[in-house]
Design a protein around this motif. Structure first.
Motif, PDB file in Angstrom:
ATOM      1  N   LEU A 241      23.838  13.006   2.984  1.00  0.00           N
ATOM      2  CA  LEU A 241      23.818  13.945   4.105  1.00  0.00           C
ATOM      3  C   LEU A 241      25.160  14.675   4.212  1.00  0.00           C
ATOM      4  O   LEU A 241      25.206  15.881   4.486  1.00  0.00           O
ATOM      5  N   GLY A 242      26.243  13.955   3.962  1.00  0.00           N
ATOM      6  CA  GLY A 242      27.556  14.593   3.974  1.00  0.00           C
ATOM      7  C   GLY A 242      27.668  15.670   2.907  1.00  0.00           C
ATOM      8  O   GLY A 242      28.228  16.741   3.148  1.00  0.00           O
ATOM      9  N   ASP A 243      27.110  15.403   1.747  1.00  0.00           N
ATOM     10  CA  ASP A 243      27.134  16.395   0.666  1.00  0.00           C
ATOM     11  C   ASP A 243      26.336  17.645   1.032  1.00  0.00           C
ATOM     12  O   ASP A 243      26.613  18.741   0.528  1.00  0.00           O
ATOM     13  N   LEU A 244      25.349  17.486   1.912  1.00  0.00           N
ATOM     14  CA  LEU A 244      24.529  18.619   2.357  1.00  0.00           C
ATOM     15  C   LEU A 244      25.206  19.425   3.460  1.00  0.00           C
ATOM     16  O   LEU A 244      24.717  20.490   3.842  1.00  0.00           O
ATOM     17  N   GLY A 245      26.309  18.897   3.992  1.00  0.00           N
ATOM     18  CA  GLY A 245      27.028  19.605   5.051  1.00  0.00           C
ATOM     19  C   GLY A 245      26.866  19.008   6.429  1.00  0.00           C
ATOM     20  O   GLY A 245      27.414  19.528   7.401  1.00  0.00           O
ATOM     21  N   VAL A 246      26.136  17.910   6.540  1.00  0.00           N
ATOM     22  CA  VAL A 246      25.965  17.230   7.829  1.00  0.00           C
ATOM     23  C   VAL A 246      27.284  16.578   8.214  1.00  0.00           C
ATOM     24  O   VAL A 246      27.956  15.956   7.388  1.00  0.00           O
ATOM     25  N   ARG A 247      27.671  16.679   9.493  1.00  0.00           N
ATOM     26  CA  ARG A 247      28.959  16.149   9.926  1.00  0.00           C
ATOM     27  C   ARG A 247      28.833  14.935  10.834  1.00  0.00           C
ATOM     28  O   ARG A 247      29.829  14.296  11.167  1.00  0.00           O
ATOM     29  N   ARG A 248      27.627  14.639  11.283  1.00  0.00           N
ATOM     30  CA  ARG A 248      27.425  13.466  12.151  1.00  0.00           C
ATOM     31  C   ARG A 248      26.041  12.895  11.873  1.00  0.00           C
ATOM     32  O   ARG A 248      25.063  13.642  11.775  1.00  0.00           O
ATOM     33  N   VAL A 249      25.982  11.568  11.731  1.00  0.00           N
ATOM     34  CA  VAL A 249      24.721  10.890  11.463  1.00  0.00           C
ATOM     35  C   VAL A 249      24.537   9.811  12.523  1.00  0.00           C
ATOM     36  O   VAL A 249      25.334   8.876  12.612  1.00  0.00           O
ATOM     37  N   SER A 250      23.512   9.960  13.338  1.00  0.00           N
ATOM     38  CA  SER A 250      23.246   9.012  14.415  1.00  0.00           C
ATOM     39  C   SER A 250      22.180   8.012  13.984  1.00  0.00           C
ATOM     40  O   SER A 250      21.288   8.333  13.200  1.00  0.00           O
ATOM     41  N   LEU A 251      22.267   6.810  14.539  1.00  0.00           N
ATOM     42  CA  LEU A 251      21.269   5.779  14.259  1.00  0.00           C
ATOM     43  C   LEU A 251      20.210   5.696  15.350  1.00  0.00           C
ATOM     44  O   LEU A 251      19.199   5.016  15.169  1.00  0.00           O
ATOM     45  N   GLY A 252      20.425   6.368  16.475  1.00  0.00           N
ATOM     46  CA  GLY A 252      19.417   6.398  17.527  1.00  0.00           C
ATOM     47  C   GLY A 252      19.023   5.002  17.985  1.00  0.00           C
ATOM     48  O   GLY A 252      19.868   4.128  18.185  1.00  0.00           O
ATOM     49  N   SER A 253      17.724   4.781  18.110  1.00  0.00           N
ATOM     50  CA  SER A 253      17.229   3.486  18.591  1.00  0.00           C
ATOM     51  C   SER A 253      17.023   2.483  17.464  1.00  0.00           C
ATOM     52  O   SER A 253      16.516   1.386  17.700  1.00  0.00           O
ATOM     53  N   LEU A 254      17.410   2.838  16.234  1.00  0.00           N
ATOM     54  CA  LEU A 254      17.124   1.985  15.081  1.00  0.00           C
ATOM     55  C   LEU A 254      17.693   0.574  15.238  1.00  0.00           C
ATOM     56  O   LEU A 254      17.010  -0.423  14.988  1.00  0.00           O
ATOM     57  N   LEU A 255      18.955   0.459  15.657  1.00  0.00           N
ATOM     58  CA  LEU A 255      19.563  -0.860  15.777  1.00  0.00           C
ATOM     59  C   LEU A 255      18.871  -1.684  16.860  1.00  0.00           C
ATOM     60  O   LEU A 255      18.667  -2.897  16.686  1.00  0.00           O
ATOM     61  N   TYR A 256      18.508  -1.063  17.959  1.00  0.00           N
ATOM     62  CA  TYR A 256      17.799  -1.778  19.023  1.00  0.00           C
ATOM     63  C   TYR A 256      16.453  -2.282  18.516  1.00  0.00           C
ATOM     64  O   TYR A 256      16.086  -3.448  18.726  1.00  0.00           O
ATOM     65  N   ARG A 257      15.739  -1.424  17.801  1.00  0.00           N
ATOM     66  CA  ARG A 257      14.429  -1.832  17.296  1.00  0.00           C
ATOM     67  C   ARG A 257      14.543  -2.920  16.236  1.00  0.00           C
ATOM     68  O   ARG A 257      13.725  -3.841  16.173  1.00  0.00           O
ATOM     69  N   ARG A 258      15.577  -2.809  15.407  1.00  0.00           N
ATOM     70  CA  ARG A 258      15.800  -3.847  14.392  1.00  0.00           C
ATOM     71  C   ARG A 258      16.170  -5.180  15.054  1.00  0.00           C
ATOM     72  O   ARG A 258      15.725  -6.251  14.611  1.00  0.00           O
ATOM     73  N   ALA A 259      16.989  -5.137  16.084  1.00  0.00           N
ATOM     74  CA  ALA A 259      17.376  -6.360  16.779  1.00  0.00           C
ATOM     75  C   ALA A 259      16.160  -7.025  17.425  1.00  0.00           C
ATOM     76  O   ALA A 259      15.986  -8.247  17.343  1.00  0.00           O
ATOM     77  N   LEU A 260      15.312  -6.216  18.054  1.00  0.00           N
ATOM     78  CA  LEU A 260      14.108  -6.761  18.667  1.00  0.00           C
ATOM     79  C   LEU A 260      13.179  -7.325  17.594  1.00  0.00           C
ATOM     80  O   LEU A 260      12.583  -8.401  17.768  1.00  0.00           O
ATOM     81  N   GLY A 261      13.070  -6.626  16.467  1.00  0.00           N
ATOM     82  CA  GLY A 261      12.243  -7.112  15.370  1.00  0.00           C
ATOM     83  C   GLY A 261      12.750  -8.433  14.814  1.00  0.00           C
ATOM     84  O   GLY A 261      11.962  -9.339  14.503  1.00  0.00           O
ATOM     85  N   ALA A 262      14.082  -8.556  14.695  1.00  0.00           N
ATOM     86  CA  ALA A 262      14.657  -9.802  14.196  1.00  0.00           C
ATOM     87  C   ALA A 262      14.383 -10.954  15.157  1.00  0.00           C
ATOM     88  O   ALA A 262      14.109 -12.086  14.726  1.00  0.00           O
ATOM     89  N   ALA A 263      14.426 -10.683  16.453  1.00  0.00           N
ATOM     90  CA  ALA A 263      14.133 -11.722  17.439  1.00  0.00           C
ATOM     91  C   ALA A 263      12.675 -12.181  17.334  1.00  0.00           C
ATOM     92  O   ALA A 263      12.383 -13.382  17.394  1.00  0.00           O
TER      93      ALA A 263
END
Length: 261
Positions: A206-228
């Protein structure tokens, strides 16, 4: 045009050699743990905040919870960006007042989404925030790919209006096609934020494409709930739980040291 933020520490992260990878927390513990891993900036996730409070996301129901969390997390050694949905209301003056409260709490940035509503209204919210708190980094999100059918022309029309209103960065969740990202970057005068997708380009790509910020959004929350859920299912089935969990002592240390640990 309303003037954009000066060169704050948070805005500078959008102009570094590598894209800003912004993980998103939903409570004190998650923010503290991410800060302890060395992330310079941490965002909040509206879905995680809403779900943790038993409230619906995207319905302006979590304004108080969002401000309360910002007051818990702001002022630490990491920079805080707050997901404020659409500003939790239609009145630009009310959104500007919220932005002032977030900045007073220690937030360095705010994310405002248009929900495919009126471009004029969303631009007015951005302008009101920039007039009230010029150095608060406003990340203006359009949902042309998230809620709509996508489309380069409509995305550009909305983002151009938000840039003109003073947005310091723009956010297009749901866009992951490299060709379309490259085309969009060429039209922008401010940093582009993309939502990370496990099936899409890596952060480096994404950086090579010119993107300057990459957000994870709710991914970590959903992964944490999934792990539980996986751990509970494993234990019920008589198996040792998968994965590695922080110890009680480690969690206590995060709570004692605060989110700036």
């Amino acid at each position: 045009m309303i003037r954009q933020a000066g060169v704050t520490a948070f805005s500078a992260l959008h102009h570094a050699d590598a894209p800003l990878l912004l993980p998103n927390a939903w409570d004190h513990a998650s923010a503290a743990a991410l800060a302890a891993q060395g992330f310079e900036a941490v965002g909040t996730t509206s879905l995680g905040v809403a779900a943790a409070a038993g409230l619906p996301d995207g319905t302006a129901a979590t304004g108080e919870e969002t401000l309360r969390l910002a007051r818990q997390l702001g002022g630490g050694t990491f920079l805080l960006s707050v997901d404020a949905e659409d500003g939790f209301g239609p009145d630009p003056d009310d959104v500007a007042e919220l932005a002032c409260e977030l900045a007073a709490a220690g937030a360095a940035g705010i994310n405002l989404e248009d929900g495919l509503a009126s471009v004029k209204l969303h631009a007015a919210k951005i302008a009101a925030v920039k007039a009230a708190v010029p150095d608060l980094f406003v990340n203006a999100r359009t949902d042309t790919y998230w809620l709509g059918d996508g489309g380069h022309a409509e995305t550009c029309r909305r983002l151009d209006a938000y840039q003109q209103a003073g947005a310091d960065g723009v956010f297009v969740p749901g866009l992951s096609d490299p060709t379309r990202i490259t085309a969009l970057v060429k039209t922008l005068d401010v940093p582009l934020n993309i939502l990370y997708s496990p099936l899409g380009p890596t952060v480096a790509q994404l950086g090579d494409l010119g993107v300057r910020r990459v957000s994870l959004g709710s991914l970590l929350y959903r992964r944490a709930l999934g792990a539980a859920l996986d751990a509970a299912a494993d234990i019920r089935a008589g198996r040792p739980p998968r994965g590695v969990a922080p110890t009680y002592t480690e969690i206590q240390a995060l709570s004692a040291e605060g989110p700036d640990a």
